[in-house]
Write an enzyme that holds these catalytic residues in place. Structure first.
Site, mmCIF file in Angstrom:
data_model
loop_
_atom_site.group_PDB
_atom_site.id
_atom_site.type_symbol
_atom_site.label_atom_id
_atom_site.label_comp_id
_atom_site.label_asym_id
_atom_site.label_seq_id
_atom_site.Cartn_x
_atom_site.Cartn_y
_atom_site.Cartn_z
ATOM 1 N N TYR A 1 -4.517 4.263 6.435
ATOM 2 C CA TYR A 1 -5.079 3.231 7.492
ATOM 3 C C TYR A 1 -6.183 3.791 8.089
ATOM 4 O O TYR A 1 -7.178 3.146 8.472
ATOM 5 C CB TYR A 1 -3.760 2.971 8.541
ATOM 6 C CG TYR A 1 -2.882 2.145 7.933
ATOM 7 C CD1 TYR A 1 -3.029 0.804 7.832
ATOM 8 C CD2 TYR A 1 -1.595 2.932 7.690
ATOM 9 C CE1 TYR A 1 -1.688 -0.213 7.276
ATOM 10 C CE2 TYR A 1 -0.330 1.938 7.172
ATOM 11 C CZ TYR A 1 -0.812 0.512 7.086
ATOM 12 O OH TYR A 1 0.121 -0.034 6.642
ATOM 13 N N LYS B 1 0.863 -1.285 0.060
ATOM 14 C CA LYS B 1 0.030 0.040 0.106
ATOM 15 C C LYS B 1 0.743 1.217 0.041
ATOM 16 O O LYS B 1 2.129 1.046 0.574
ATOM 17 C CB LYS B 1 -0.841 0.041 1.210
ATOM 18 C CG LYS B 1 -0.309 -0.234 2.390
ATOM 19 C CD LYS B 1 0.753 0.610 2.908
ATOM 20 C CE LYS B 1 0.832 1.958 3.285
ATOM 21 N NZ LYS B 1 2.069 2.722 3.841
HETATM 22 P P1 NDP Z 1 12.551 2.116 2.082
HETATM 23 O O1 NDP Z 1 12.877 3.546 1.642
HETATM 24 O O2 NDP Z 1 12.885 1.466 3.431
HETATM 25 O O3 NDP Z 1 12.934 1.073 1.143
HETATM 26 C C1 NDP Z 1 12.742 1.359 -0.504
HETATM 27 C C2 NDP Z 1 13.350 0.235 -1.052
HETATM 28 O O4 NDP Z 1 13.019 0.228 -2.506
HETATM 29 C C3 NDP Z 1 14.953 0.594 -1.086
HETATM 30 O O5 NDP Z 1 15.919 0.008 -0.163
HETATM 31 C C4 NDP Z 1 15.394 -0.053 -2.319
HETATM 32 O O6 NDP Z 1 15.570 -1.215 -2.159
HETATM 33 C C5 NDP Z 1 14.419 0.146 -3.455
HETATM 34 N N1 NDP Z 1 14.315 1.369 -4.272
HETATM 35 C C6 NDP Z 1 14.306 1.249 -5.600
HETATM 36 N N2 NDP Z 1 14.266 2.445 -6.254
HETATM 37 C C7 NDP Z 1 14.317 3.296 -5.389
HETATM 38 C C8 NDP Z 1 14.207 4.770 -5.122
HETATM 39 N N3 NDP Z 1 14.216 5.550 -6.267
HETATM 40 N N4 NDP Z 1 14.095 5.397 -4.309
HETATM 41 C C9 NDP Z 1 14.139 4.530 -2.734
HETATM 42 N N5 NDP Z 1 14.015 3.299 -2.799
HETATM 43 C C10 NDP Z 1 14.245 2.626 -4.049
HETATM 44 O O7 NDP Z 1 10.962 2.221 2.096
HETATM 45 P P2 NDP Z 1 9.959 1.246 2.739
HETATM 46 O O8 NDP Z 1 10.406 -0.139 2.866
HETATM 47 O O9 NDP Z 1 9.563 1.875 4.160
HETATM 48 O O10 NDP Z 1 8.584 1.193 1.825
HETATM 49 C C11 NDP Z 1 8.593 0.512 0.776
HETATM 50 C C12 NDP Z 1 7.052 0.272 0.452
HETATM 51 O O11 NDP Z 1 6.329 -0.540 1.389
HETATM 52 C C13 NDP Z 1 6.166 1.496 0.155
HETATM 53 O O12 NDP Z 1 5.000 1.029 -0.721
HETATM 54 C C14 NDP Z 1 5.420 1.693 1.632
HETATM 55 O O13 NDP Z 1 4.247 2.724 1.541
HETATM 56 C C15 NDP Z 1 5.206 0.184 1.827
HETATM 57 N N6 NDP Z 1 5.317 0.152 3.527
HETATM 58 C C16 NDP Z 1 4.284 -0.572 4.081
HETATM 59 C C17 NDP Z 1 4.201 -0.718 5.451
HETATM 60 C C18 NDP Z 1 2.917 -1.519 5.981
HETATM 61 O O14 NDP Z 1 3.001 -1.486 7.153
HETATM 62 N N7 NDP Z 1 2.319 -2.070 5.246
HETATM 63 C C19 NDP Z 1 5.026 -0.152 6.312
HETATM 64 C C20 NDP Z 1 6.296 0.694 5.725
HETATM 65 C C21 NDP Z 1 6.244 0.556 4.142
HETATM 66 P P3 NDP Z 1 17.192 -1.824 -2.941
HETATM 67 O O15 NDP Z 1 18.277 -1.160 -2.183
HETATM 68 O O16 NDP Z 1 17.215 -3.246 -2.511
HETATM 69 O O17 NDP Z 1 16.863 -1.793 -4.466
#
Ligand code: NDP
Length: 401
Positions: free
Chosen positions: A250, A162
């Protein structure tokens, strides 16, 4: 997001020398360090929370569904990988990442061979990988559409985080791609698998507070200093309007599943403080009033700029009040039902089961062709409401739906 238990255990913090030497980060910052993070898939450093398992998970059960986890960020490492590993009918089969060193470490921790590591550049070869049934898309929101479409094109099912996408039009494209490929699309709305929220839905269906009059939701916290060069959550092309899509969703979902209704109108106000690098491209706060056909009214606030933060869902009816606070986090839920002046604290289960149960649900949908509780259509519904909320704020009027 938010309400995390942060942990740095087992995590390397990359030094600035390491970062400078990492080619996959080069496109992330301009020479001045002020350009926004680009809206394309690139590797990122280790997140500042999440843990890796000390030993790889045991072999998957027979018939288990293999997932490729795409995007090894905080939520991917902190919650998605453990959820898949804890599921009964699913397992981690591959990782997709733009940071090769991080991917290698994560893959090793989950017992994956090196040929189960994909980059964004060589992702398309996953089409030939029979170990992978589905992709769990944990990328920033602005990349959900493109990489969900690529996953369907590779013949995989998709569980997408989401918010589903940045607009209703993007959601429609994702649903169309799912239909064209004949593969399933589920949105990772974990509260639909979490015991407190499930019990709350049940109580409301049973009329536990009588006719519902008001619903109040609050999903707020104060984001630390940051800018578009550092954090995709404040980049419009990756995060949309900001807190509403990320956290307020949420509250929006709670208002819908607790009332059991769809609103007939929305009226909203947005805030975007000037001269604050956090809010150069996104809103700091969104407040919304939604009216339902029954006459019930929901008031919802979400913000990246209030302290202390709140995570509330509260339903008042003619015969009582249901209070959930915290309502929708990873854990620590509290729920009370107050009727005739008597307060009953309810503990219907362990919120921690929500992550693995959600992944198992997707696995069931794939293996047994079962209906999905939180399909792409639900993500589209929510995005259409979010668009109406922003339109109301921009036009300064109530929008009839
Ligand atoms: P982060 O910033 O922690 O991680 C995102 C990851 O995406 C990066 O580490 C990277 O992985 C990859 N990535 C690829 N391209 C990009 C870019 N241009 N900019 C940033 N990151 C990029 O984000 P979150 O993990 O917090 O969030 C990711 C998703 O999960 C979102 O959609 C968010 O809404 C969702 N989310 C859902 C939650 C829930 O409770 N359901 C809670 C938190 C987030 P790599 O280095 O491996 O390529």
């Amino acid at each position: 997001m938010t309400e995390f238990t942060h942990s740095r255990r087992r995590f390397m913090v990359l030094s600035s020398a390491t970062l400078a030497a990492a080619p996959w980060l080069a496109s992330c910052a301009s020479a001045e360090g002020s350009a926004a993070i680009p809206a394309k898939a690139i590797g990122m450093p280790w997140p500042n929370w999440g843990e890796l398992p000390d030993t790889p998970p045991s072999a998957p059960n027979a018939g288990s569904v293999g997932f490729a986890v795409m995007g090894l960020g905080g939520y991917g490492i902190g919650k998605v990988l453990p959820a898949l590993a804890n599921g009964e009918r699913c397992h981690v089969a591959a990782v997709v990442s733009g940071n090769p060193e991080k991917a290698k470490t994560v893959a090793a921790a989950y017992g994956l061979p090196e040929d189960a590591i994909y980059s964004y550049e060589d992702f398309d070869r996953i089409a030939d990988d029979d170990r992978v049934d589905a992709v769990y898309n944990v990328l920033p929101t602005g990349l959900h559409l493109q990489w969900t479409e690529k996953s369907f094109a590779a013949g995989k099912h998709v569980l997408c985080e989401k918010p589903m996408a940045l607009s209703a039009a993007e959601c429609e494209q994702m649903i169309a791609a799912s239909e064209a490929s004949g593969k399933k699309l589920m949105i990772a709305y974990r509260c639909h698998f979490e015991p407190f929220n499930l019990r709350a839905m049940e109580l409301m269906r049973e009329g536990a507070v009588g006719k519902i009059k008001t619903i109040e939701t609050a999903q707020t916290y104060r984001m630390g200093p940051t800018s578009v060069a550092e954090n995709w959550r404040v980049v419009r092309a990756l995060a949309g309007g900001g807190p509403l899509e990320d956290y307020g969703i949420y509250g929006l979902q709670s208002a819908l599943y607790l009332s059991g209704e769809m609103p007939v109108s929305v009226k909203a106000v947005t805030e975007q403080p000037a001269n604050d690098p956090r809010f150069a491209e996104i809103f700091s706060t969104v407040t919304t009033e939604m009216r339902f056909p029954s006459g019930a009214v929901a008031n919802m606030v979400t913000s990246y700029d209030t302290t202390p933060g709140r995570n509330l869902a509260r339903v008042e009816g003619e015969g009582g009040v249901l209070i959930m606070e915290p309502a929708t986090g990873y854990g620590g839920h509290k729920m009370s039902l107050v009727r005739d002046g008597v307060r009953e604290d309810l503990v219907p289960g362990d919120p921690d089961v929500q992550f693995a149960r959600m992944c198992d649900h997707m696995a069931d949908a794939i293996r047994e062709d079962a209906a999905i509780l939180t399909p792409g259509e639900m993500g589209l519904r929510d995005m259409a409401l979010i668009e109406a909320i922003y339109r109301s704020a921009a036009e300064g009027r109530e929008i009839t739906l």
